[in-house]
Design a protein around this motif. Structure first.
Motif, PDB file in Angstrom:
ATOM      1  N   ILE A  20       0.841  -1.189   0.000  1.00 40.62           N
ATOM      2  CA  ILE A  20       0.000   0.000   0.000  1.00 40.62           C
ATOM      3  C   ILE A  20       0.880   1.244   0.000  1.00 40.62           C
ATOM      4  N   VAL A  21       0.498   2.210  -0.823  1.00 39.84           N
ATOM      5  CA  VAL A  21       1.165   3.507  -0.855  1.00 39.84           C
ATOM      6  C   VAL A  21       0.108   4.575  -0.593  1.00 39.84           C
ATOM      7  N   SER A  22       0.542   5.681  -0.012  1.00 37.97           N
ATOM      8  CA  SER A  22      -0.429   6.729   0.313  1.00 37.97           C
ATOM      9  C   SER A  22       0.235   8.096   0.270  1.00 37.97           C
ATOM     10  N   GLY A  23      -0.601   9.093   0.247  1.00 37.89           N
ATOM     11  CA  GLY A  23      -0.143  10.473   0.329  1.00 37.89           C
ATOM     12  C   GLY A  23      -1.218  11.278   1.028  1.00 37.89           C
ATOM     13  N   ASN A  24      -0.818  12.255   1.801  1.00 40.78           N
ATOM     14  CA  ASN A  24      -1.820  13.112   2.415  1.00 40.78           C
ATOM     15  C   ASN A  24      -1.255  14.500   2.656  1.00 40.78           C
ATOM     16  N   THR A  25      -2.156  15.456   2.779  1.00 40.99           N
ATOM     17  CA  THR A  25      -1.764  16.828   3.058  1.00 40.99           C
ATOM     18  C   THR A  25      -2.928  17.556   3.700  1.00 40.99           C
ATOM     19  N   VAL A  26      -2.606  18.597   4.420  1.00 48.79           N
ATOM     20  CA  VAL A  26      -3.614  19.504   4.969  1.00 48.79           C
ATOM     21  C   VAL A  26      -3.325  20.866   4.359  1.00 48.79           C
ATOM     22  N   GLN A  27      -4.315  21.432   3.727  1.00 49.62           N
ATOM     23  CA  GLN A  27      -4.179  22.724   3.058  1.00 49.62           C
ATOM     24  C   GLN A  27      -5.121  23.741   3.680  1.00 49.62           C
ATOM     25  N   ALA A  28      -4.689  24.982   3.682  1.00 47.78           N
ATOM     26  CA  ALA A  28      -5.533  26.081   4.146  1.00 47.78           C
ATOM     27  C   ALA A  28      -5.328  27.275   3.228  1.00 47.78           C
ATOM     28  N   LYS A  29      -6.365  28.047   3.042  1.00 45.01           N
ATOM     29  CA  LYS A  29      -6.271  29.280   2.270  1.00 45.01           C
ATOM     30  C   LYS A  29      -5.919  30.424   3.200  1.00 45.01           C
ATOM     31  N   HIS A  30      -5.303  31.457   2.643  1.00 48.39           N
ATOM     32  CA  HIS A  30      -4.982  32.614   3.483  1.00 48.39           C
ATOM     33  C   HIS A  30      -6.258  33.352   3.870  1.00 48.39           C
ATOM     34  N   ILE A  31      -6.174  34.171   4.871  1.00 43.93           N
ATOM     35  CA  ILE A  31      -7.340  34.787   5.496  1.00 43.93           C
ATOM     36  C   ILE A  31      -8.217  35.544   4.495  1.00 43.93           C
ATOM     37  N   MET A  53      -8.359  25.235  -3.179  1.00 48.72           N
ATOM     38  CA  MET A  53      -7.647  24.654  -2.043  1.00 48.72           C
ATOM     39  C   MET A  53      -7.714  23.126  -2.096  1.00 48.72           C
ATOM     40  N   PHE A  54      -8.901  22.592  -2.368  1.00 49.26           N
ATOM     41  CA  PHE A  54      -9.070  21.145  -2.398  1.00 49.26           C
ATOM     42  C   PHE A  54      -8.282  20.527  -3.551  1.00 49.26           C
ATOM     43  N   ASN A  55      -8.317  21.163  -4.722  1.00 50.69           N
ATOM     44  CA  ASN A  55      -7.573  20.643  -5.877  1.00 50.69           C
ATOM     45  C   ASN A  55      -6.068  20.652  -5.619  1.00 50.69           C
ATOM     46  N   GLU A  56      -5.566  21.716  -4.989  1.00 51.51           N
ATOM     47  CA  GLU A  56      -4.144  21.772  -4.648  1.00 51.51           C
ATOM     48  C   GLU A  56      -3.782  20.656  -3.676  1.00 51.51           C
ATOM     49  N   ALA A  57      -4.617  20.440  -2.680  1.00 46.60           N
ATOM     50  CA  ALA A  57      -4.371  19.388  -1.693  1.00 46.60           C
ATOM     51  C   ALA A  57      -4.371  18.013  -2.357  1.00 46.60           C
ATOM     52  N   ALA A  61      -1.163  15.357  -2.517  1.00 44.90           N
ATOM     53  CA  ALA A  61      -1.305  14.000  -1.979  1.00 44.90           C
ATOM     54  C   ALA A  61      -1.023  12.954  -3.062  1.00 44.90           C
ATOM     55  N   GLU A  62      -1.528  13.170  -4.276  1.00 41.65           N
ATOM     56  CA  GLU A  62      -1.281  12.233  -5.375  1.00 41.65           C
ATOM     57  C   GLU A  62       0.210  12.129  -5.694  1.00 41.65           C
ATOM     58  N   LYS A  63       0.881  13.268  -5.751  1.00 44.21           N
ATOM     59  CA  LYS A  63       2.323  13.256  -6.049  1.00 44.21           C
ATOM     60  C   LYS A  63       3.101  12.488  -4.987  1.00 44.21           C
ATOM     61  N   GLU A  64       2.713  12.643  -3.729  1.00 46.41           N
ATOM     62  CA  GLU A  64       3.368  11.923  -2.637  1.00 46.41           C
ATOM     63  C   GLU A  64       3.154  10.413  -2.779  1.00 46.41           C
ATOM     64  N   MET A  65       1.928  10.003  -3.106  1.00 52.20           N
ATOM     65  CA  MET A  65       1.617   8.584  -3.285  1.00 52.20           C
ATOM     66  C   MET A  65       2.415   8.007  -4.458  1.00 52.20           C
ATOM     67  N   ILE A  66       2.452   8.725  -5.568  1.00 54.32           N
ATOM     68  CA  ILE A  66       3.184   8.259  -6.752  1.00 54.32           C
ATOM     69  C   ILE A  66       4.675   8.149  -6.446  1.00 54.32           C
ATOM     70  N   SER A  67       5.215   9.092  -5.697  1.00 54.08           N
ATOM     71  CA  SER A  67       6.631   9.043  -5.321  1.00 54.08           C
ATOM     72  C   SER A  67       6.944   7.795  -4.493  1.00 54.08           C
ATOM     73  N   GLN A  68       6.063   7.455  -3.559  1.00 50.67           N
ATOM     74  CA  GLN A  68       6.246   6.233  -2.771  1.00 50.67           C
ATOM     75  C   GLN A  68       6.254   5.006  -3.677  1.00 50.67           C
ATOM     76  N   ALA A  69       5.329   4.971  -4.629  1.00 50.77           N
ATOM     77  CA  ALA A  69       5.241   3.828  -5.540  1.00 50.77           C
ATOM     78  C   ALA A  69       6.497   3.723  -6.404  1.00 50.77           C
ATOM     79  N   GLU A  70       6.979   4.846  -6.901  1.00 49.17           N
ATOM     80  CA  GLU A  70       8.205   4.842  -7.711  1.00 49.17           C
ATOM     81  C   GLU A  70       9.390   4.339  -6.900  1.00 49.17           C
ATOM     82  N   ASN A  71       9.459   4.722  -5.633  1.00 47.39           N
ATOM     83  CA  ASN A  71      10.548   4.250  -4.770  1.00 47.39           C
ATOM     84  C   ASN A  71      10.512   2.742  -4.559  1.00 47.39           C
ATOM     85  N   LEU A  72       9.332   2.143  -4.692  1.00 50.60           N
ATOM     86  CA  LEU A  72       9.195   0.689  -4.576  1.00 50.60           C
ATOM     87  C   LEU A  72       9.449  -0.019  -5.909  1.00 50.60           C
ATOM     88  N   GLY A  73       9.620   0.736  -6.979  1.00 45.80           N
ATOM     89  CA  GLY A  73       9.823   0.156  -8.301  1.00 45.80           C
ATOM     90  C   GLY A  73       8.525  -0.219  -8.991  1.00 45.80           C
TER      91      GLY A  73
END
Length: 105
Positions: A20-31, A53-57, A61-73
């Protein structure tokens, strides 16, 4: 990297499950954008500030998940799922996860 929300990839055979690979993030917009979004909530209409904000988050998260998968080959990630939650007003957590796999050549 092939990323699908199905258990199989049409026309391809999975040779090995890498885990299993995963990615997550918490995003906030400025005031400023949070205030504009709050006003839109009062009068109605599309809340593009929060959509951005949601699209950026989701992208982070997707890029983080893909990076984990690439590291596993991995060649692909199957059975991808998304989840989200509101941490506090104006912020959102997005998590994405799936199974990294090696495809038969």
């Amino acid at each position: 990297m092939i990323v699908v929300n199905t258990e199989h990839i049409a026309g391809m055979e999975i040779e090995k499950h890498l885990g299993i690979v995963s990615g997550n993030t918490v995003q906030a917009k400025h005031i400023g954008k949070d205030i504009v979004g709050g006003l839109r909530g009062l009068v109605g209409g599309k809340m593009k500030e929060y959509e951005e904000m949601f699209n950026e988050a989701r992208d982070i998260a997707e890029k983080e998940m893909i990076s984990q998968a690439e590291n596993l080959g991995a060649d692909a990630i199957v059975n991808v799922r998304y989840t989200s939650s509101s941490i506090m007003s104006g912020s959102s957590e997005v998590m994405v996860y799936g199974t990294a796999v090696k495809l038969k050549e």
